[in-house]
Design a protein around this motif. Structure first.
Motif, PDB file in Angstrom:
ATOM      1  N   LEU B 189      -5.869  -4.485  -3.973  1.00 30.43           N
ATOM      2  CA  LEU B 189      -4.653  -4.619  -3.173  1.00 30.43           C
ATOM      3  C   LEU B 189      -4.342  -6.093  -2.976  1.00 30.43           C
ATOM      4  O   LEU B 189      -5.135  -6.824  -2.382  1.00 30.43           O
ATOM      5  CB  LEU B 189      -4.862  -3.946  -1.809  1.00 30.43           C
ATOM      6  CG  LEU B 189      -4.326  -2.525  -1.633  1.00 30.43           C
ATOM      7  CD1 LEU B 189      -4.340  -1.737  -2.931  1.00 30.43           C
ATOM      8  CD2 LEU B 189      -5.118  -1.795  -0.556  1.00 30.43           C
ATOM      9  N   GLY B 222      -2.085  -2.804  -6.294  1.00 28.27           N
ATOM     10  CA  GLY B 222      -0.960  -2.495  -5.415  1.00 28.27           C
ATOM     11  C   GLY B 222      -0.813  -3.509  -4.302  1.00 28.27           C
ATOM     12  O   GLY B 222      -1.536  -4.504  -4.234  1.00 28.27           O
ATOM     13  N   THR B 234       0.174   2.050   0.898  1.00 25.74           N
ATOM     14  CA  THR B 234      -0.079   2.012  -0.540  1.00 25.74           C
ATOM     15  C   THR B 234      -1.080   3.101  -0.934  1.00 25.74           C
ATOM     16  O   THR B 234      -0.863   3.856  -1.876  1.00 25.74           O
ATOM     17  CB  THR B 234      -0.639   0.637  -0.939  1.00 25.74           C
ATOM     18  OG1 THR B 234       0.337  -0.363  -0.639  1.00 25.74           O
ATOM     19  CG2 THR B 234      -0.956   0.602  -2.426  1.00 25.74           C
TER      20      THR B 234
END
Lengths: 338, 338
Positions: B189, B222, B234
């Motif tokens: 992430l 993401g 997400t």
DNA sequence: ACGTTTTCTGAAAGCGCTTTCATCATAACA
DNA sequence: TGTTATGATGAAAGCGCTTTCAGAAAACGT
């Protein structure tokens, strides 16, 4: 290579370049008096060319205001602190002031080096026991604008202060676990010594017990310090001692996090074995496992309110003496609700 | 009742009361020149009697320094921010400076009202993309002391900056879940747009994959935004889409907390189904359920280092160009370790 | 005892800016 | 057309403090 520092350009430089007097430059910078458009343009070009920025100190000296507000904070620690600063910063900036934040070191220098007195700022937002009563009194009597954050003024002075409906929130929260979840051995973790929020929360806690005829048990009250690590230790030692409890009101959310960790590593299930309750509803409350049942305190709004009260005071208006913000119980799963 | 403001006493008041010149008062206040003991006493009595405190602005105007350092912060958000400020505040206070903290609003006023320029402070600690490259460049070229926090200077200017060994830490962390826990579908992430820490962490992540012949899969990258809520969303959408992954490196600890919450409410077990990895080792990392495996970044130390570098610069010394702080993997349970 | 340092202190010059106060043009008014 | 607002500007007075610069007094040396 040594940092050769260009002399910063002053208002006179601008004046010279633009071929006007410094008074005129001051006027276009501050918009305090009509100036011919042509002159304005010339001055602005000069300002741009020189990269001129007014010298803050000089400005303050000349005018009467310092243009900055101060916040006195205890040792930075809590997540709680964020929305607080955010709320204040927002308000303060909108009013065109700067924000000077002072963080207490270890308290050693209480009144010694309080460098931020009435002189560096136009007003002060004082958080919890950071300044002694005497000092607050002195500032107040000198007519210096201050607003107290989460503490009431000493000697009932007419200093504005912000507070939450701590007692009511706490009472409702405790009543919830009593009436809905049938808990009766409810522990309470106190915040830092002398913290007023904590005192009121404790009162709410006791009131709830009384209303439901649960005798108060001093053994069920311990130190939480509004701090995860302190709360954790308290719970750990209680478990070691074999103290019996089926719920704990941690005082605040941070402490609640510590309580959960302690319970978890002792193999107790939350909320089945022990319900856990917080206060504040900080951002991570909803992310805990299980999500924390707590009381929402509009921290940011309260902070903004405090800032407004301070600004009002500075502008000679009469701010409210007390700003009391409502709280609201937020039911999630750590109390036993599905 | 209106706030009747007593005129604050000035250096001249003190001088008059003590029967000396203002120069002498200044001397005893600052200890800048020898003054007879008897005179010192007289002046100090006068100061006490009048409750005199030097006016900061005047002082700054007269001397050359403003006596305050500024920190530019992005929209206040992270827990990360605490140790940061604590580290800086400590150092700054010890050096006898004040700390002026500016919090970005919503970025709207980027260069418009940057009220804190080179004028209010003697130096600036700039956190991440708060100022544009041009502005930083301008300050640098004007010889204004600045230190960058967690970002490198634009155009390779010789501006000191602090950084963590992000890449190495991330690589080691990822290699741990690969080699020890056999994870191969590892998601990452990203932090906020343009965040350098995030970029380096991603590089470390990719390096780890490469070393173990795991092909990089763009679907597994993401938005985390170094924020619990963003990360949570997400992960939630990934789960909805049915994306397959057995570990997620959240970018930082806050995001990791959001990841865990998302996983939990989707019924996935951590670490059994999905391992969760953070970065920073914030205080609550060890309190999460399960305790978070992460990388410890000495945030406070780095902040203190940055402050020292700034102070050094101000004092005309040559600070190091880069301060790189080591990171260290902290194994807890969210990776699958017992 | 007399010249020479060393101490101690005051007068005065700013630091960069805001703000009356005064001065001119001009434009508005009768 | 004479008079009065009005607009634009500059000169100059500080804001409260630090800091030369110099002089006066006291301590020192021989």
């Amino acid at each position: 290579m040594h940092t050769m520092r260009k002399r910063r350009s002053t208002i006179s430089d601008v004046a010279k370049l633009a071929g006007v007097s410094i008074a005129t430059v001051s006027r276009v910078v501050n918009g305090t008096a009509p100036v011919a458009q042509e002159t304005v343009d010339r001055v602005q070009d000069a300002i741009a060319a020189l990269g001129y920025t007014p010298h803050a100190a000089a400005r303050k000296l000349a005018g009467r205001e310092t243009g900055t507000l101060g916040v006195l904070l205890p040792e930075v620690a809590a997540e709680f602190f964020f929305p607080l600063v955010r709320g204040i910063a927002e308000e303060v900036r909108n009013a065109g002031y700067d924000l000077l934040i002072h963080v207490a070191s270890s308290g050693l220098e209480s009144s010694l080096s309080t460098p931020l007195g009435e002189h560096n700022t136009d007003g002060l937002l004082i958080f919890t026991g950071r300044l002694t009563d005497e000092e607050i009194t002195r500032l107040y009597q000198a007519g210096f604008p201050i607003v107290l954050l989460y503490r009431s003024p000493p000697d009932a002075l007419a200093i504005p202060y912000v507070m939450f409906e701590n007692k009511r929130g706490a009472r409702e929260l405790i009543e919830h676990v009593i009436t809905v979840h049938g808990r009766r051995r409810i522990a309470f973790l106190r915040g830092p010594e002398g913290n007023e929020d904590s005192e009121w929360r404790e009162r709410g806690y006791r009131e709830a017990l009384e209303r439901h005829n649960i005798p108060f048990d001093g053994d069920l009250v311990g130190m939480g310090g509004f701090d995860a690590d302190i709360a954790r230790e308290t719970i750990e030692s209680w478990i070691m001692e074999g103290l019996d409890f089926d719920a704990v009101f941690a005082g605040d959310d941070e402490a609640a996090m510590g309580v959960m960790a302690a319970l978890r590593s002792a193999g107790k299930r939350v909320p089945d074995d022990v319900a856990v309750l917080g206060f504040d509803d900080i951002n991570s409350a909803k992310l805990m496992a299980p999500p924390l049942t707590t009381v929402r305190a509009p921290i940011e709004a309260a902070a903004a309110g405090a800032a407004q009260a301070l600004l009002a005071q500075i502008n000679g208006q009469q701010p409210p003496h007390q700003l009391r913000y409502p709280t609201e119980v937020v039911i999630r799963q750590s109390c036993g609700c599905p």
